[in-house]
Design a protein around this motif. Structure first.
Motif, short mmCIF file in Angstrom:
data_model
loop_
_atom_site.label_atom_id
_atom_site.label_comp_id
_atom_site.label_asym_id
_atom_site.label_seq_id
_atom_site.Cartn_x
_atom_site.Cartn_y
_atom_site.Cartn_z
N UNK A 186 -8.03 -1.17 14.44
CA UNK A 186 -8.07 0.27 14.20
C UNK A 186 -6.66 0.86 14.23
N UNK A 187 -5.91 0.52 15.28
CA UNK A 187 -4.54 1.05 15.39
C UNK A 187 -3.67 0.51 14.27
N UNK A 188 -3.82 -0.79 13.94
CA UNK A 188 -3.03 -1.39 12.87
C UNK A 188 -3.35 -0.79 11.52
N UNK A 189 -4.63 -0.48 11.29
CA UNK A 189 -5.01 0.13 10.02
C UNK A 189 -4.38 1.50 9.84
N UNK A 190 -4.42 2.31 10.91
CA UNK A 190 -3.81 3.65 10.84
C UNK A 190 -2.30 3.54 10.65
N UNK A 191 -1.68 2.65 11.42
CA UNK A 191 -0.23 2.49 11.30
C UNK A 191 0.15 1.92 9.93
N UNK A 192 -0.67 1.01 9.40
CA UNK A 192 -0.40 0.44 8.08
C UNK A 192 -0.46 1.50 6.98
N UNK A 193 -1.43 2.41 7.08
CA UNK A 193 -1.52 3.50 6.10
C UNK A 193 -0.30 4.41 6.20
N UNK A 194 0.08 4.75 7.44
CA UNK A 194 1.26 5.60 7.62
C UNK A 194 2.53 4.89 7.15
N UNK A 195 2.60 3.58 7.38
CA UNK A 195 3.77 2.81 6.94
C UNK A 195 3.87 2.80 5.41
N UNK A 196 2.73 2.59 4.74
CA UNK A 196 2.73 2.58 3.28
C UNK A 196 3.12 3.93 2.70
N UNK A 197 2.58 5.00 3.26
CA UNK A 197 2.92 6.35 2.79
C UNK A 197 4.39 6.65 3.05
N UNK A 198 4.87 6.21 4.23
CA UNK A 198 6.27 6.43 4.56
C UNK A 198 7.21 5.71 3.61
N UNK A 199 6.85 4.47 3.22
CA UNK A 199 7.68 3.73 2.27
C UNK A 199 7.69 4.40 0.90
N UNK A 200 6.53 4.90 0.47
CA UNK A 200 6.46 5.55 -0.83
C UNK A 200 7.30 6.83 -0.86
N UNK A 229 -1.11 -4.01 10.54
CA UNK A 229 -0.40 -2.95 9.82
C UNK A 229 0.43 -3.52 8.67
N UNK A 230 1.11 -4.63 8.92
CA UNK A 230 1.91 -5.26 7.86
C UNK A 230 1.01 -5.74 6.73
N UNK A 231 -0.14 -6.33 7.08
CA UNK A 231 -1.06 -6.81 6.05
C UNK A 231 -1.62 -5.65 5.23
N UNK A 232 -1.96 -4.55 5.87
CA UNK A 232 -2.50 -3.37 5.17
C UNK A 232 -1.45 -2.79 4.23
N UNK A 233 -0.22 -2.61 4.73
CA UNK A 233 0.84 -2.03 3.90
C UNK A 233 1.18 -2.95 2.73
N UNK A 234 1.22 -4.26 2.98
CA UNK A 234 1.54 -5.21 1.91
C UNK A 234 0.50 -5.17 0.81
N UNK A 235 -0.77 -5.17 1.18
CA UNK A 235 -1.83 -5.11 0.18
C UNK A 235 -1.78 -3.81 -0.61
N UNK A 236 -1.44 -2.70 0.05
CA UNK A 236 -1.35 -1.42 -0.65
C UNK A 236 -0.21 -1.43 -1.66
N UNK A 280 2.20 3.18 -3.83
CA UNK A 280 1.37 2.57 -2.78
C UNK A 280 -0.06 3.03 -2.98
N UNK A 281 -0.95 2.09 -3.14
CA UNK A 281 -2.35 2.43 -3.43
C UNK A 281 -3.27 1.69 -2.46
N UNK A 282 -4.03 2.44 -1.69
CA UNK A 282 -4.95 1.86 -0.72
C UNK A 282 -6.32 1.70 -1.37
N UNK A 283 -6.81 0.48 -1.38
CA UNK A 283 -8.09 0.15 -2.00
C UNK A 283 -9.08 -0.19 -0.89
N UNK A 284 -10.29 0.34 -0.99
CA UNK A 284 -11.30 0.15 0.06
C UNK A 284 -11.60 -1.34 0.25
N UNK A 285 -11.72 -2.07 -0.86
CA UNK A 285 -12.03 -3.50 -0.73
C UNK A 285 -10.92 -4.25 0.00
#
Length: 429
Positions: A349-363, A39-46, A388-393
């Protein structure tokens, strides 16, 4: 011996969904740790992807990608455009007259008698004369100021566009007046007197970047009158579809101009230390942070090693029975390897969902935090708004990193399970 993977998968799933509270707790802790790091890695990249987008759209969308100037200080628009058209390269150009000036705001009357309000305000500025129509085509200026304000920039109107921070420093808003004082003086009978002209604020440019503290635009013809330049400009700016191609474009253009014996100075935005350092720092920060948080994922993968080792130790009797029933070493190892991969897959899977929610929450939450506590955490950055921008790659890269690390982490416990001697286990029991 042919490995029956479907059976190994079922056994691995049974190990993962063990009815024993101890094994279930160990597996849950490992999965949650893996999910947290992902989750931290996903949010950081976003967040870093959002920084890159803001850099390209807000900063590089407004500054000139390529600047052409003359050694003599001024040049004709038609002459440089003929040279550019001969290259047969697509570009968006805009003429400019740039000069240093002081912006002076006279004291307002009728407010009160305090000395602060009586005192006028003076700010240095880079005054840039533009052709509004060409500038709208050659930059993203129209995104940050309303069209009505730009339409007021007409020849002889003496209207000015100010950046948000510059207007705030001067204490002016739309329709207020500022006096532009040129740095060059005019010789008169009473001595040297600075040229000055009163301008009305046509609008405020709000890019939420450091450019808001530097921006001051007037019409090209008004700038020519102030600078005493007739039908000439001080520089010509070019905007490219990809700003990172500016260096190659400069090489081609400079070769063309040198071949024709023209006395022009051509430079790319990457030669400006401030912008160059800014882009390099964003790219370096992205690489460094992705590496650091990938190491965090690797640390949680070591927790996965201990988890699968516990599975192996607790399931020694099962291993012995399966081996006596004809199960091969690869079959046994595959069962525990699959158990480890199941834990990591659910964690990803759980980390990806939580990372997306974390990024949106920070924004969403950062502006609220700033408004409530009056603390702007982005004050020292080049943007004042978190995007916060989530990129597929980027998400695919996270999945690859997570699965790869979990696969190598589960190899050792699986290898230990393959090396177990069923005869020795059954003899002890």
């Amino acid at each position: 011996m042919i490995v029956k993977l479907p059976l190994a998968q079922r056994i691995g799933w049974r190990y993962f969904c063990s009815s024993r509270d101890f094994l279930r707790s160990v597996a849950s802790i490992a999965m949650l740790g893996f999910a947290f790091s992902i989750a931290i890695l996903v949010a950081t990249q976003a967040i870093l992807s959002g920084f890159e987008t803001e850099l390209e759209e807000r900063i590089l969308g407004l500054v000139p990608h390529v600047t052409v100037q003359s050694w003599s200080g001024t040049m004709e628009v038609g002459e440089i455009e003929e040279e550019l058209d001969a290259l047969a390269i697509e570009y968006r150009g805009s003429p400019e007259i740039e000069s240093d000036a002081l912006l002076v705001v006279q004291p307002r009357s009728g407010l009160d008698s305090t000395s602060i309000q009586r005192r006028g305000r003076v700010e240095a500025a880079r005054l840039i004369g533009i052709d509004p129509e060409k500038r709208l085509q050659a930059s993203s200026l129209g995104l940050y100021v309303d069209s009505e304000a730009i339409s007021r920039l007409t020849p002889g109107s003496f209207q000015i566009l100010l950046g948000r921070d510059k207007a705030r420093e001067l204490g002016v808003t739309k329709d207020d007046f500022v006096t532009v004082v040129m740095m060059e003086a005019t010789l008169t009978l009473v001595g040297a007197i600075p040229r000055q002209k009163r301008f009305q604020v046509a609008g405020i440019i709000d890019t939420l970047t450091f450019l808001d503290a530097e921006t001051a635009f007037i019409h090209l013809e008004d700038a020519a009158r102030l600078s005493r330049i007739s039908d000439r400009i001080t520089r010509y700016r070019l905007q490219l579809d990809d700003p990172f191609e500016a260096r190659d474009f400069v090489g081609v253009l400079r070769l063309r101009l040198d071949r024709n014996g023209s006395s022009y100075i051509v430079s790319a935005w990457s030669t400006l230390p401030r912008l160059k350092n800014l882009v390099e720092s964003v790219i370096a920060s992205r690489s460094m942070l992705v590496l650091i948080f990938s190491l965090l994922v690797a640390i949680t993968a070591f927790n996965l090693v201990s988890t699968v080792v516990v599975f192996v130790n607790e399931r020694k009797q099962d291993v012995a029975v399966l081996r006596t029933l004809g199960g091969g070493r690869v079959f046994i190892g595959s069962s525990f390897l699959i158990a480890g991969l199941l834990i990591s897959s659910l964690g990803i899977l759980a980390g990806g969902v939580f990372g997306v929610l974390l990024g949106i929450g920070l924004e969403i939450g950062l502006p609220m935090f700033t408004e409530i506590f009056g603390i702007n955490l982005l004050q020292e950055y080049f943007v004042q708004e978190l995007n916060v921008e989530f990129v597929v790659t980027d998400l695919v890269l996270v999945v690859i990193i997570g699965l790869s690390l979990s696969f190598f982490a589960a190899l050792y416990p699986a290898w230990r399970a393959m090396k177990l001697d069923p005869a020795e286990i059954l003899r002890r029991d």
